[in-house]
Write a protein that holds these residues in place. Structure first.
Motif, PDB file in Angstrom:
ATOM      1  N   PRO A 123      35.097  50.856  15.383  1.00 16.89           N
ATOM      2  CA  PRO A 123      35.157  52.336  16.267  1.00 16.89           C
ATOM      3  C   PRO A 123      34.711  51.672  17.638  1.00 16.89           C
ATOM      4  O   PRO A 123      33.258  51.936  17.612  1.00 16.89           O
ATOM      5  CB  PRO A 123      34.784  53.399  15.828  1.00 16.89           C
ATOM      6  CG  PRO A 123      34.216  52.555  14.307  1.00 16.89           C
ATOM      7  CD  PRO A 123      34.325  51.314  15.074  1.00 16.89           C
ATOM      8  N   GLY A 124      34.797  52.488  19.062  1.00 16.25           N
ATOM      9  CA  GLY A 124      33.771  52.050  20.321  1.00 16.25           C
ATOM     10  C   GLY A 124      33.677  50.758  20.967  1.00 16.25           C
ATOM     11  O   GLY A 124      33.495  50.280  21.501  1.00 16.25           O
ATOM     12  N   ASP A 125      34.742  50.075  20.038  1.00 14.06           N
ATOM     13  CA  ASP A 125      35.059  48.876  20.464  1.00 14.06           C
ATOM     14  C   ASP A 125      35.683  48.127  21.644  1.00 14.06           C
ATOM     15  O   ASP A 125      36.590  48.922  21.416  1.00 14.06           O
ATOM     16  CB  ASP A 125      35.102  47.369  19.654  1.00 14.06           C
ATOM     17  CG  ASP A 125      35.297  46.434  19.437  1.00 14.06           C
ATOM     18  OD1 ASP A 125      35.027  45.852  20.487  1.00 14.06           O
ATOM     19  OD2 ASP A 125      34.898  45.432  18.874  1.00 14.06           O
ATOM     20  N   ASN A 126      35.869  47.967  22.912  1.00 10.09           N
ATOM     21  CA  ASN A 126      37.091  47.403  23.910  1.00 10.09           C
ATOM     22  C   ASN A 126      37.694  46.250  23.441  1.00 10.09           C
ATOM     23  O   ASN A 126      37.326  46.109  24.649  1.00 10.09           O
ATOM     24  CB  ASN A 126      36.003  47.703  25.204  1.00 10.09           C
ATOM     25  CG  ASN A 126      35.354  48.936  25.373  1.00 10.09           C
ATOM     26  OD1 ASN A 126      36.015  50.510  24.515  1.00 10.09           O
ATOM     27  ND2 ASN A 126      34.533  49.870  26.272  1.00 10.09           N
ATOM     28  N   ALA A 127      37.366  45.796  23.033  1.00 12.78           N
ATOM     29  CA  ALA A 127      38.513  44.146  22.352  1.00 12.78           C
ATOM     30  C   ALA A 127      39.663  44.611  22.790  1.00 12.78           C
ATOM     31  O   ALA A 127      40.124  43.682  22.683  1.00 12.78           O
ATOM     32  CB  ALA A 127      37.461  43.792  21.411  1.00 12.78           C
ATOM     33  N   LEU A 128      40.374  45.797  22.575  1.00 17.80           N
ATOM     34  CA  LEU A 128      41.697  45.833  22.946  1.00 17.80           C
ATOM     35  C   LEU A 128      42.498  45.638  24.489  1.00 17.80           C
ATOM     36  O   LEU A 128      43.635  45.179  24.648  1.00 17.80           O
ATOM     37  CB  LEU A 128      42.256  46.714  22.616  1.00 17.80           C
ATOM     38  CG  LEU A 128      42.086  47.319  20.397  1.00 17.80           C
ATOM     39  CD1 LEU A 128      42.677  48.753  20.961  1.00 17.80           C
ATOM     40  CD2 LEU A 128      43.285  46.999  19.992  1.00 17.80           C
ATOM     41  N   GLN A 129      41.819  45.931  25.396  1.00 18.15           N
ATOM     42  CA  GLN A 129      41.997  45.591  26.768  1.00 18.15           C
ATOM     43  C   GLN A 129      42.021  43.962  26.876  1.00 18.15           C
ATOM     44  O   GLN A 129      43.224  43.822  27.617  1.00 18.15           O
ATOM     45  CB  GLN A 129      41.237  45.658  27.377  1.00 18.15           C
ATOM     46  CG  GLN A 129      40.618  47.277  27.936  1.00 18.15           C
ATOM     47  CD  GLN A 129      39.718  48.058  28.481  1.00 18.15           C
ATOM     48  OE1 GLN A 129      38.791  46.764  29.136  1.00 18.15           O
ATOM     49  NE2 GLN A 129      38.899  49.422  28.594  1.00 18.15           N
ATOM     50  N   ASN A 130      41.325  43.228  26.639  1.00 17.85           N
ATOM     51  CA  ASN A 130      41.650  41.113  26.541  1.00 17.85           C
ATOM     52  C   ASN A 130      42.140  41.147  25.490  1.00 17.85           C
ATOM     53  O   ASN A 130      41.650  39.834  24.802  1.00 17.85           O
ATOM     54  CB  ASN A 130      40.528  40.851  26.400  1.00 17.85           C
ATOM     55  CG  ASN A 130      40.022  41.101  28.096  1.00 17.85           C
ATOM     56  OD1 ASN A 130      40.934  41.856  28.666  1.00 17.85           O
ATOM     57  ND2 ASN A 130      38.543  41.410  27.914  1.00 17.85           N
ATOM     58  N   THR A 131      43.222  42.113  24.222  1.00 20.98           N
ATOM     59  CA  THR A 131      43.616  41.120  22.910  1.00 20.98           C
ATOM     60  C   THR A 131      45.402  41.185  23.291  1.00 20.98           C
ATOM     61  O   THR A 131      45.875  42.043  24.386  1.00 20.98           O
ATOM     62  CB  THR A 131      43.427  42.131  22.121  1.00 20.98           C
ATOM     63  OG1 THR A 131      42.093  42.322  21.752  1.00 20.98           O
ATOM     64  CG2 THR A 131      44.089  42.112  20.838  1.00 20.98           C
TER      65      THR A 131
END
Length: 283
Positions: free
Chosen positions: A85-93
């Motif tokens: 939670p709180g991770d912004n990794a989905l933007q570059n996934t």
């Protein structure tokens, strides 16, 4: 990429943006009304527009990308990417099917759908610069039945089924750097060549102390030392071959000859002096 396929993609993007006209107008008004526009000034409006465009793309089957074939299949691959939670990794996934034959974009909640996939066997992998995910093999038969199983390149025939829709969980952080090797004393001590020298030396120092306290071990060491000493009663190997092949036997010197030889060694020079006059007379 064929020109017709590029036009289709541009047309689909325009349709997706047109369906989100409300969010687009809100974002445009936010940008126009800011006299001193800075980074992340209209982040909330932009994320709302992005979410709307992604959902519209999924509805219009525009997420699937097939650069080698323009024909669209009738099946789709679904799943979810689970990140902390709180991770912004989905933007570059991105979700890759067979190393990019089809590409999927995850939504804000991590779910994804890759449409237009024909029947066959595919390896679905998740590419992220911040997390590591294990790939999954997805089999789609001609009737549209989908089965997910673990990837096994060593034994491809081994089937270990997994849940479908797919769930990709993180398995660590990618390592982009390799630690530099550091010299350590333990590396030298644990070296096999060093141990081969250290162990015998330790045995030589410890065994005598142990043997002095144990009489049974002293007796065993004495027997071992007696066994290693040469035996004077052992037959000569020359005599053994002579007995086998019928050669002349070597005559052992008697005790008197051995004594005469010992005494003759000391009186040898005197005997030569006595024999010299007799040799001169003969000449």
């Amino acid at each position: 990429m064929p020109e017709s396929l590029a036009r289709k993609r541009l047309t689909s993007i325009a349709k997706n943006v047109a369906t989100c006209s409300t969010q687009a107008s809100v974002y445009a008004a936010c940008v126009i009304n800011h006299t001193d526009l800075k980074k992340d000034s209209c982040l909330k409006e932009f994320l709302a527009l992005k979410d709307c465009v992604q959902k519209a793309a999924l509805k219009n089957d525009s997420v699937a990308i097939n650069p080698s074939n323009e024909s669209v299949g009738s099946y789709k691959i679904e799943g979810k990417i689970i990140v902390p939670p709180g991770d912004n990794a989905l933007q570059n996934t991105r979700i890759l099917v067979d190393e990019g034959l089809y590409v999927g974009i995850p939504q804000v909640d991590g779910t994804f759908t890759i449409c237009g996939v024909p029947s066959g066997s595919y390896i679905v992998s998740v590419v992220s610069p911040m997390h590591v995910f294990e790939p999954v093999r997805v089999d789609i038969n001609a009737k549209g039945k989908i089965r997910a199983r673990k990837v096994n390149f060593i034994q491809p025939g081994e089937v270990v089924t997994m849940k479908y829709p797919l769930n990709f969980e993180t398995h660590g952080i990618p390592n982009y750097f390799q630690k530099r090797e550091v010299y350590r004393l333990t590396d030298v001590i644990m070296n096999p060549m060093f141990l081969t020298l250290l162990v015998p030396l330790a045995l030589l120092l410890i065994l005598p102390k142990i043997a002095s306290q144990d009489p049974e071990m002293q007796r065993d060491l004495q027997q071992a030392s007696n066994f290693l000493q040469p035996n004077l009663n052992t037959p000569d190997i020359g005599d053994m071959f002579a007995n086998i092949f019928g050669g002349p036997k070597k005559q052992k010197p008697t005790q008197q000859q051995i004594q005469n030889g010992a005494s003759g060694g000391a009186s040898g020079p005197q005997q030569r002096r006595r024999n010299e006059p007799a040799v001169r007379r003969r000449n």
